[in-house]
Motif scaffolding. Sequence first.
Motif, PDB file in Angstrom:
ATOM      1  N   ASN A  69      14.593  39.573 -26.877  1.00  0.00           N
ATOM      2  CA  ASN A  69      14.929  40.671 -27.777  1.00  0.00           C
ATOM      3  C   ASN A  69      16.365  40.517 -28.262  1.00  0.00           C
ATOM      4  O   ASN A  69      17.302  40.925 -27.578  1.00  0.00           O
ATOM      5  CB  ASN A  69      14.756  42.024 -27.091  1.00  0.00           C
ATOM      6  N   PRO A  70      16.571  39.945 -29.449  1.00  0.00           N
ATOM      7  CA  PRO A  70      17.937  39.736 -29.948  1.00  0.00           C
ATOM      8  C   PRO A  70      18.708  41.018 -30.208  1.00  0.00           C
ATOM      9  O   PRO A  70      19.918  40.955 -30.475  1.00  0.00           O
ATOM     10  CB  PRO A  70      17.703  38.970 -31.254  1.00  0.00           C
ATOM     11  N   ALA A  71      18.052  42.170 -30.133  1.00  0.00           N
ATOM     12  CA  ALA A  71      18.753  43.436 -30.372  1.00  0.00           C
ATOM     13  C   ALA A  71      19.433  43.978 -29.124  1.00  0.00           C
ATOM     14  O   ALA A  71      20.170  44.964 -29.201  1.00  0.00           O
ATOM     15  CB  ALA A  71      17.778  44.481 -30.921  1.00  0.00           C
ATOM     16  N   LEU A  72      19.202  43.370 -27.971  1.00  0.00           N
ATOM     17  CA  LEU A  72      19.849  43.839 -26.749  1.00  0.00           C
ATOM     18  C   LEU A  72      21.361  43.638 -26.852  1.00  0.00           C
ATOM     19  O   LEU A  72      21.834  42.706 -27.494  1.00  0.00           O
ATOM     20  CB  LEU A  72      19.307  43.093 -25.532  1.00  0.00           C
ATOM     21  N   SER A  73      22.111  44.492 -26.164  1.00  0.00           N
ATOM     22  CA  SER A  73      23.571  44.356 -26.186  1.00  0.00           C
ATOM     23  C   SER A  73      24.037  43.485 -25.030  1.00  0.00           C
ATOM     24  O   SER A  73      23.465  43.512 -23.937  1.00  0.00           O
ATOM     25  CB  SER A  73      24.239  45.725 -26.110  1.00  0.00           C
ATOM     26  N   SER A  74      25.085  42.719 -25.287  1.00  0.00           N
ATOM     27  CA  SER A  74      25.614  41.831 -24.248  1.00  0.00           C
ATOM     28  C   SER A  74      26.169  42.632 -23.077  1.00  0.00           C
ATOM     29  O   SER A  74      26.107  42.186 -21.926  1.00  0.00           O
ATOM     30  CB  SER A  74      26.682  40.901 -24.827  1.00  0.00           C
ATOM     31  N   ASP A  75      26.693  43.826 -23.331  1.00  0.00           N
ATOM     32  CA  ASP A  75      27.197  44.663 -22.243  1.00  0.00           C
ATOM     33  C   ASP A  75      26.055  45.141 -21.362  1.00  0.00           C
ATOM     34  O   ASP A  75      26.155  45.104 -20.128  1.00  0.00           O
ATOM     35  CB  ASP A  75      27.962  45.853 -22.814  1.00  0.00           C
ATOM     36  N   ALA A  76      24.959  45.594 -21.966  1.00  0.00           N
ATOM     37  CA  ALA A  76      23.812  46.049 -21.176  1.00  0.00           C
ATOM     38  C   ALA A  76      23.242  44.913 -20.343  1.00  0.00           C
ATOM     39  O   ALA A  76      22.854  45.104 -19.180  1.00  0.00           O
ATOM     40  CB  ALA A  76      22.743  46.633 -22.096  1.00  0.00           C
TER      41      ALA A  76
END
Length: 720
Positions: free
Chosen positions: A492-499
């Motif tokens: 899922n490319p929409a995930l955030s790197s922080d999450a």
Amino acid sequence: MPNALGRDEISAARVIGAIWAGALAVLSCAGPAHAEDGYELWLRYRPLPSSYAEGVAAAAPDLTIDAPRSATVDAAATELRRAFAVWLDRPLAIAHAGAGLSLCRVDRPCAEKLPPAAKQASAFPGAFRIDRLDGGGMVISARDDIGLLYGSFALLRHIQQQAPLDAIPQADTPRVAIRMLDHWDNLDGSVERGYAGRSIFQWWRLPGYVDPRLTDYARANASIGINAVAVNNVNAPATFLTPRFIAKTRAIADTLRPYGIRVFLSARFSAPRDLGGLATADPLDRGVQRWWRAKADEIYAAIPDFGGFLVKANSEGQPGPQDYGRTHAEGANMLARAIGKRGVVIWRAFVYDPDPAVERTMQAYNAFQPLDGQFDSNVIVQVKNGPLDFQPREPVSPLFGAMSKTQLGLELQITKEYLGFSTHLAYLAPLFEEALDTGGLGRDGRTTLADIVVGGPTSLIAGVANIGADRNWTGSHFDQANWYAFGRLAWNPALSSDAIAREWAAQTFAPDAALIDAVAALMMTSRQTVVDYMTPLGLAHLMGSDHHHGPAPWVDDLGRPDWNPVYYHRADADGIGFDRTASGSNALGQYPAGLAKRYADESDPALPFLLWFHHKRWDDRLVTGRTVWDELVMRYDRGVAGVDGLAARWGSLRGRIDAPRHAEVAALLKVQQAEARWWRDASIAYFQSLSRRPLPAGHAAPAHPLSWYRDQSFPEAPGR
């Protein structure tokens, strides 16, 4: 992952016994400072706090399976039992019916009890849903077996983080069809650009002996949604296509298959000549076409779910269709027709123009954009995230958005060839996210790189693997996070790197909120820190020749101009930077107008691409208020201070993380502190020799004269 599970042929009784023995071993040494070596990666199943464990036990007292028996369903059930044996302090019993935990294929009778939304599950392969039932139990449902496996790992990830059970239901669908690791592993067990030891594929011992570690490798990949693996280097010899090595590859494929992973081979384009005794490898030659069809048939007879070929052609000396006056499209299509509907051909767009007078970052675009619409439907053109070569920061490749009639795949590098190997702490998810989120690539001005690569049966995101035979898999504990983040973003490319950093930290260290905050904050600043002390202000390719270790901005004696660092920074007595505007190479002209304008903009104080696109005089005043020279020195010093901050923050976590892993990371951070200063001092010494400017007030002189830095040599550097 100690007590690694064996092959599918191991009896159920032995599997259960192995799991229970492993669970007892875990329980016997559990604790807040448990000694660990990193082998388990993020699949660390540890006892839960009693209050949370009670809720888990109530929701999953046993396991019911309503799906046709398969190796993949068995893998899902085995993983669930492995984890719950620890969490419940007993084996998870298999029940014929009940209100506990269920695996449900939606084409089975169990679907009658599912919520309406679960019965309408996505048909995209691997989609799944997790629901809480009225009776308090939990059900993982999917249309296919691999969805049940992915759903099982998602539930385990949820519980590992001790996330609220009432946050279920959850549903998830992969956005990208092919989520692939590219291993640059060689016949002799070495790994090109590998910094975690030797290859995990023991070609010499295959096919007779398959290391059980490959099953743990498959488990780890499936847990983050990776479903494809190219097992050999893109610079591979044709040997990998011989019958002997097809048998070896089959043994790997048999091991990975239960976890939904298809095997690919890097194919040398000259194989008909090298192996078949033909006089040519011309893709339009009928004999060559017949040879490849026969070779594809031979591979598919041995490996029915073979993914296809990955090809590096007419790049860095590799043979290709241009050797015969043919185009990349003609070469790729010939191979694609040999494979047919059984698989795909992944054709890398990383090419060098035969004429080095063409500006390097423009070469792939010039070679491939005119071929848009000429590739067959089962050809994927795999494009690096940037137009150069996996630098700490690059603009996106202009090919994205310029080939609307061609299936483009994204190639990322997980191994840190240009970011300090496995020695330096650099969390790469922000780099991946920065590329994926880049917009302005379509005609509407809103299309992102992620929009271009998601969706469809041949959508692809590939990552050059950082995995090796080191006990912790990746050479350093934090490099595991880059493998993990790649898989999650490919899903899922929409995930955030922080999450992603937070969920990785919770599973890898402990689901403690304060600890997660501290580790995630450290990770999120690390990549920018590396950019600052290596390639500030949009500089690039300043690393040592061949091995790419350490600073060498002075190198100017290599065979092609575009192999030399001086080619990229263009520093002299007047200024520094590469003019890629209309007054220079006009590489900006390859981008859509809106994105080109953003890249050329000098009003952003971050100045991420200033010297990538502009040649500036040393005394030019920037938006920050400093001159180019003063800003450059400040960025180098900011990078050094950033590493000192990483080390200090990690030191403050002593006692909250098991001692062995804490000590290993701390030792590597000391190396990084020293090497950041080396980067800073060597770079400033060299650029000062050209600029002849004094250092700004408060900034120390390099520790050694420039000659000392230029004399450094590293014949033992890995990954050549």
